[in-house]
Design a protein around this motif. Structure first.
Motif, PDB file in Angstrom:
ATOM      1  N   ILE A 154      -1.116  -5.355  -6.652  1.00 18.75           N
ATOM      2  CA  ILE A 154      -1.984  -6.302  -7.354  1.00 18.75           C
ATOM      3  C   ILE A 154      -2.112  -5.850  -8.805  1.00 18.75           C
ATOM      4  O   ILE A 154      -2.560  -4.739  -9.084  1.00 18.75           O
ATOM      5  CB  ILE A 154      -3.397  -6.340  -6.724  1.00 18.75           C
ATOM      6  CG1 ILE A 154      -3.307  -6.502  -5.208  1.00 18.75           C
ATOM      7  CG2 ILE A 154      -4.229  -7.456  -7.340  1.00 18.75           C
ATOM      8  CD1 ILE A 154      -4.624  -6.300  -4.495  1.00 18.75           C
ATOM      9  N   TYR A 205      -5.418   2.744  -1.656  1.00 17.39           N
ATOM     10  CA  TYR A 205      -4.744   1.527  -1.196  1.00 17.39           C
ATOM     11  C   TYR A 205      -5.620   0.907  -0.122  1.00 17.39           C
ATOM     12  O   TYR A 205      -6.564   1.528   0.382  1.00 17.39           O
ATOM     13  CB  TYR A 205      -3.341   1.835  -0.646  1.00 17.39           C
ATOM     14  CG  TYR A 205      -3.348   2.557   0.677  1.00 17.39           C
ATOM     15  CD1 TYR A 205      -3.238   1.852   1.885  1.00 17.39           C
ATOM     16  CD2 TYR A 205      -3.470   3.948   0.741  1.00 17.39           C
ATOM     17  CE1 TYR A 205      -3.248   2.511   3.096  1.00 17.39           C
ATOM     18  CE2 TYR A 205      -3.485   4.607   1.949  1.00 17.39           C
ATOM     19  CZ  TYR A 205      -3.369   3.896   3.127  1.00 17.39           C
ATOM     20  OH  TYR A 205      -3.394   4.555   4.328  1.00 17.39           O
ATOM     21  N   VAL A 265       0.069 -11.052  -7.550  1.00 20.26           N
ATOM     22  CA  VAL A 265       0.317 -10.165  -6.419  1.00 20.26           C
ATOM     23  C   VAL A 265       1.821 -10.163  -6.138  1.00 20.26           C
ATOM     24  O   VAL A 265       2.400 -11.195  -5.797  1.00 20.26           O
ATOM     25  CB  VAL A 265      -0.448 -10.618  -5.157  1.00 20.26           C
ATOM     26  CG1 VAL A 265      -0.251  -9.614  -4.035  1.00 20.26           C
ATOM     27  CG2 VAL A 265      -1.935 -10.781  -5.461  1.00 20.26           C
ATOM     28  N   PHE A 308      -2.287  -3.396   0.375  1.00 14.95           N
ATOM     29  CA  PHE A 308      -2.389  -3.687  -1.056  1.00 14.95           C
ATOM     30  C   PHE A 308      -2.480  -2.390  -1.855  1.00 14.95           C
ATOM     31  O   PHE A 308      -3.289  -1.513  -1.543  1.00 14.95           O
ATOM     32  CB  PHE A 308      -3.636  -4.521  -1.341  1.00 14.95           C
ATOM     33  CG  PHE A 308      -3.563  -5.944  -0.867  1.00 14.95           C
ATOM     34  CD1 PHE A 308      -2.866  -6.904  -1.587  1.00 14.95           C
ATOM     35  CD2 PHE A 308      -4.220  -6.340   0.291  1.00 14.95           C
ATOM     36  CE1 PHE A 308      -2.806  -8.226  -1.161  1.00 14.95           C
ATOM     37  CE2 PHE A 308      -4.171  -7.652   0.731  1.00 14.95           C
ATOM     38  CZ  PHE A 308      -3.466  -8.603   0.003  1.00 14.95           C
TER      39      PHE A 308
END
Length: 380
Positions: A90, A31, A120, A151
Motif C-alpha cells: 500500500i 505488516y 495498492v 498488506f
C-alpha cells in the motif's frame, strides 16, 4: 468482524476500506494479514501495470491464458476451492491499524483502515485477483466469501520489485506426478492411480512423486508418464478429465496386452531383471516409449476395433535395443541419448504405427518423410 465496503473516516477525512486484521512484524517492518471479501478484490487492486515498462514495474504482466483456468477452478468447485494469500503493498502513509482493545495499543488483533484512494499494488497473486473477478461474473454469490491478503506498507518501487523477486524465488511447483497422486477431484487421475496399483507392469514399479527416474531406481515409469500415455490412448486432451467405466476397462486391457507382447516386461514382472538394466539397454523402458504406445494404441483400436489385441503381437518384431541406432537414432535418441520432445514422440509413434500396420495420417507422413531425408540410413 467482517471486511466492509467503503465508509467515511473522521480521522482520514476520506472514504476508506476497513478489514479485520492481525498485525505482525517481519524484517523490522509491520505488516497486516486481513480477511477481504472476494467482491472487493477487483476494486481494491484496480491498478493496471501492463502498459508500464518492465524496469519500473513491481510485477510481471498478466498471462491472460492462465486466468480462465483459475476462474473455472473456482466456479466448478464452489464448495472446496482453496486459495493462498495475496501479498500487496500500500503506497499511502495514512494507513491505520486500530487495535481491537483500545486500552492495549500493542494488541495484534484489530482493524486495518486503508484510504479508498490509496494505490495498492500486488506483489504476489495478480492472476488470482484477475480470476476472482471473472469467477464473480458467473457466481456473484461467492462475493461474500473471503481471501486472506497480506498488506505491506510500500517502501518504494525498488522494495516492491525485491518483494516480488523474493516471494517467487523459492516457489517450487509440485511435480506432475505428485499433483496426480494427490488429486482427489479429477476422476481420470484417480483411475490412473488405481491402475498403477493394480496392473502388474505398473504395480510397485511406478515412481509416484518425481517426473524422472534415477539410473539406480527400481521403478520403471513415472505416474505422470502413465497419466500422459493413458490420456493419449483414450484420446483425452482437455485439462479436466473424466473417465467412464468402459474407458477404464479398455485402458487396463490395453496395457496388460502390451506387457504380454514385450518379453523384457514379462521378465521385469517376474522379477528376473532389474528396471535399471532395462533402462540401460532398451527404449521400451523409458517414458517416450510408453507415451508413444499410448498414442499408437488410440489409432490401433480405431483401425482394428475387433482385432487390436491380435495386432499387438507385431510388437514382438520391434527391436527395442538402444544399440540399434539405425532405428532409434533421431527418433527416440539423439547422439545415443534418450530425448522426449514432441518431435521425438511423433517419430517414435510413427515407427510403432508402421510396425503395427496402422496407416500414418498426412501430417505424420510428412514428418516421416522429412526424417528419412535427414537420416537416410534409418530403418522404417
Amino acid at each position: 468482524m467482517k471486511s466492509t465496503a467503503p465508509e467515511e473516516s473522521e480521522d482520514l477525512d476520506t472514504a476508506v476500506y476497513s478489514f479485520p486484521a492481525i498485525r505482525g512484524m517481519q524484517a523490522g517492518r509491520e505488516y497486516y494479514s486481513a480477511m477481504v471479501q472476494l467482491k472487493l478484490i477487483p476494486t481494491i487492486f484496480r491498478f493496471n501495470e501492463s502498459e508500464v515498462p518492465p524496469q519500473i514495474r513491481s510485477q510481471r504482466v498478466l498471462n491472460q491464458a492462465r486466468i480462465p483456468e483459475i476462474a473455472n477452478y473456482i466456479v466448478n468447485n464452489p464448495r472446496d476451492y482453496v486459495f493462498s494469500s495475496i501479498s500487496a503493498s500500500i503506497s499511502d502513509g495514512r494507513v491505520k491499524f486500530i487495535p481491537i482493545d483500545s486500552k492495549n495499543h500493542a494488541s495484534k488483533l484489530g482493524k486495518l483502515v486503508i484510504p479508498m484512494e490509496a494505490k495498492v499494488l500486488i506483489n504476489d497473486g495478480q492472476h488470482r485477483r484477475a480470476a476472482i473477478e471473472v469467477a464473480l461474473d458467473d457466481r456473484p454469490e461467492l462475493g461474500n466469501e473471503t481471501i486472506s491478503v497480506v498488506f505491506f506498507i510500500d517502501a518504494g518501487l525498488k522494495r516492491s520489485q525485491q518483494m516480488f523477486s523474493d516471494l517467487n524465488r523459492h516457489a517450487v511447483r509440485p511435480t506432475k506426478s505428485i499433483s496426480i497422486l494427490y488429486d482427489s477431484r479429477e476422476t481420470f487421475a484417480q483411475s490412473v492411480r488405481e491402475m498403477s496399483n493394480i496392473l502388474l507392469i505398473f504395480k510397485d514399479l511406478t515412481e509416484l512423486e518425481k517426473t524422472s527416474i534415477s539410473n539406480r531406481s527400481r521403478k520403471m515409469f513415472t505416474l505422470s508418464t502413465i497419466y500422459q500415455a493413458t490420456a493419449a490412448l483414450l484420446g483425452k486432451k482437455t485439462k479436466v478429465k473424466k473417465i467412464t467405466h468402459e474407458e477404464e476397462k479398455l485402458a487396463h486391457e490395453y496395457w496388460n496386452e502390451v506387457a504380454k507382447n514385450i518379453p523384457e516386461w514379462q521378465l521385469l514382472i517376474r522379477g528376473d531383471v532389474a528396471s535399471s538394466s532395462l533402462r540401460s539397454d532398451f527404449i521400451h523402458a523409458h517414458g517416450i516409449a510408453l507415451h508413444a504406445l499410448g498414442v499408437a494404441g488410440h489409432d490401433l483400436i480405431q483401425e482394428y476395433p475387433d482385432s487390436w489385441k491380435e495386432q499387438l503381437k507385431e510388437l514382438h518384431s520391434v527391436d527395442w535395443s538402444r544399440s540399434n541406432s539405425e532405428i532409434w537414432e533421431g527418433r527416440a535418441m539423439v547422439n545415443g541419448r534418450i530425448l522426449k520432445n514432441q518431435m521425438n514422440l511423433a517419430l517414435t509413434t510413427n515407427y510403432l504405427k508402421q510396425k503395427l500396420k496402422i496407416p500414418l495420417k498426412p501430417d505424420e507422413a510428412k514428418i516421416e518423410k522429412r526424417f528419412m531425408k535427414q537420416y537416410p540410413g534409418s530403418v522404417q
